[in-house]
Design an enzyme around this catalytic site. Sequence first.
Site, PDB file in Angstrom:
ATOM      1  N   PRO A   2      48.824  44.258  38.684  1.00 44.19           N
ATOM      2  CA  PRO A   2      47.631  43.403  38.511  1.00 44.19           C
ATOM      3  C   PRO A   2      47.972  41.914  38.459  1.00 44.19           C
ATOM      4  O   PRO A   2      48.867  41.496  37.736  1.00 44.19           O
ATOM      5  CB  PRO A   2      47.076  43.871  37.157  1.00 44.19           C
ATOM      6  CG  PRO A   2      47.644  45.222  36.935  1.00 44.19           C
ATOM      7  CD  PRO A   2      48.985  45.222  37.604  1.00 44.19           C
ATOM      8  N   GLU A   3      47.281  41.141  39.294  1.00 52.63           N
ATOM      9  CA  GLU A   3      47.410  39.684  39.304  1.00 52.63           C
ATOM     10  C   GLU A   3      46.030  39.107  38.977  1.00 52.63           C
ATOM     11  O   GLU A   3      45.106  39.860  38.691  1.00 52.63           O
ATOM     12  CB  GLU A   3      47.917  39.220  40.674  1.00 52.63           C
ATOM     13  CG  GLU A   3      49.244  39.892  41.042  1.00 52.63           C
ATOM     14  CD  GLU A   3      49.833  39.416  42.367  1.00 52.63           C
ATOM     15  OE1 GLU A   3      49.465  38.316  42.833  1.00 52.63           O
ATOM     16  OE2 GLU A   3      50.657  40.156  42.933  1.00 52.63           O
ATOM     17  N   LYS A  58      46.973  36.246  33.722  1.00 52.40           N
ATOM     18  CA  LYS A  58      46.843  37.704  33.833  1.00 52.40           C
ATOM     19  C   LYS A  58      46.399  38.343  32.508  1.00 52.40           C
ATOM     20  O   LYS A  58      46.477  39.552  32.349  1.00 52.40           O
ATOM     21  CB  LYS A  58      48.190  38.307  34.259  1.00 52.40           C
ATOM     22  CG  LYS A  58      48.705  37.763  35.593  1.00 52.40           C
ATOM     23  CD  LYS A  58      50.075  38.349  35.899  1.00 52.40           C
ATOM     24  CE  LYS A  58      50.710  37.668  37.097  1.00 52.40           C
ATOM     25  NZ  LYS A  58      52.083  38.160  37.337  1.00 52.40           N
ATOM     26  N   ARG A 255      62.064  39.531  44.041  1.00 53.64           N
ATOM     27  CA  ARG A 255      60.839  40.189  44.479  1.00 53.64           C
ATOM     28  C   ARG A 255      60.796  40.307  45.992  1.00 53.64           C
ATOM     29  O   ARG A 255      61.216  39.408  46.723  1.00 53.64           O
ATOM     30  CB  ARG A 255      59.611  39.394  43.990  1.00 53.64           C
ATOM     31  CG  ARG A 255      59.540  39.232  42.487  1.00 53.64           C
ATOM     32  CD  ARG A 255      59.536  40.565  41.747  1.00 53.64           C
ATOM     33  NE  ARG A 255      58.423  41.395  42.149  1.00 53.64           N
ATOM     34  CZ  ARG A 255      57.228  41.358  41.580  1.00 53.64           C
ATOM     35  NH1 ARG A 255      57.005  40.563  40.559  1.00 53.64           N
ATOM     36  NH2 ARG A 255      56.258  42.138  42.016  1.00 53.64           N
TER      37      ARG A 255
END
Length: 266
Positions: A2-3, A58, A255
């Site tokens: 979730p962003e 977030k 990432r």
Amino acid sequence: MPELPDVEGFRRVAKQAAHRQVREVRVHDAQVLRGVGSEAFQRTLRRRYLAEPRRHGKWLLIGTAGAANAPASPPVVLLHFGMTGNLQWCPHDAELHDHDRVVFDFAAGELRYRDMRKLTGIHLAREQDEVDDLLAGLGPDAQQIEAAEFGERLTRTRRRLKPALMDQSVIAGLGNICVDEILWRARIHPNRSTADLTDDDLDRLYREMRAMLREAVRVGRVPDGPSWLTGHRDEPDRRCPRCSTALRRTRIGGRSTLWCPTCQPD
Ligand SMILES: [Zn+2]
């Protein structure tokens, strides 16, 4: 993971519980409670009314009040969704999901915090100082920040652009998917140094961040349609939706990073 756009989606879910009285809180897995035990969490929230949920980066913040439509006062529930968390609004008779960790029960339905991996969780702040402490390390929210502050914060230290954009202490809310999408739209290589960005680069980055977030927030996630980079992330033969060049994937700042070597030159 979730962003910002996903958490905006969860905020809309939580709105369904706003101004409703908590009948009880059921903790199915106390591991998601951070800094508070099950009993104290349940006791503190029972019979309180939830306020309109707010978001910073977030994080989702839900204030509470002693009576319906009274101004919210502490305690505040702060939710983080880690890698796999979400919120669900369910009827009472909906079957409990294996990963429903905490259920807030109202006369009209249930708000369920669902999370498989339990990497983060739910905090309870008993006063405003505790809220401030929990969020103290965060930069301004990516949807709220002004262009001048965006440029100033991003270029404050010399580092690679992608990790800088993902650093929650610089700007709060962006994660891996959002940042790849923004850099692709702005035609800037993810490995560029923040020290080498021109005013024109910063303008374009800011504009594309705002435009991307506006569209993503509307649907509650980064869209994965054919005109979005995200829409091609998992294809075997990944091609740029703008120029059809084969997309490159490498690890930057730990990432998995996707970019177009034609649109985003070194
Ligand atoms: Zn391209």
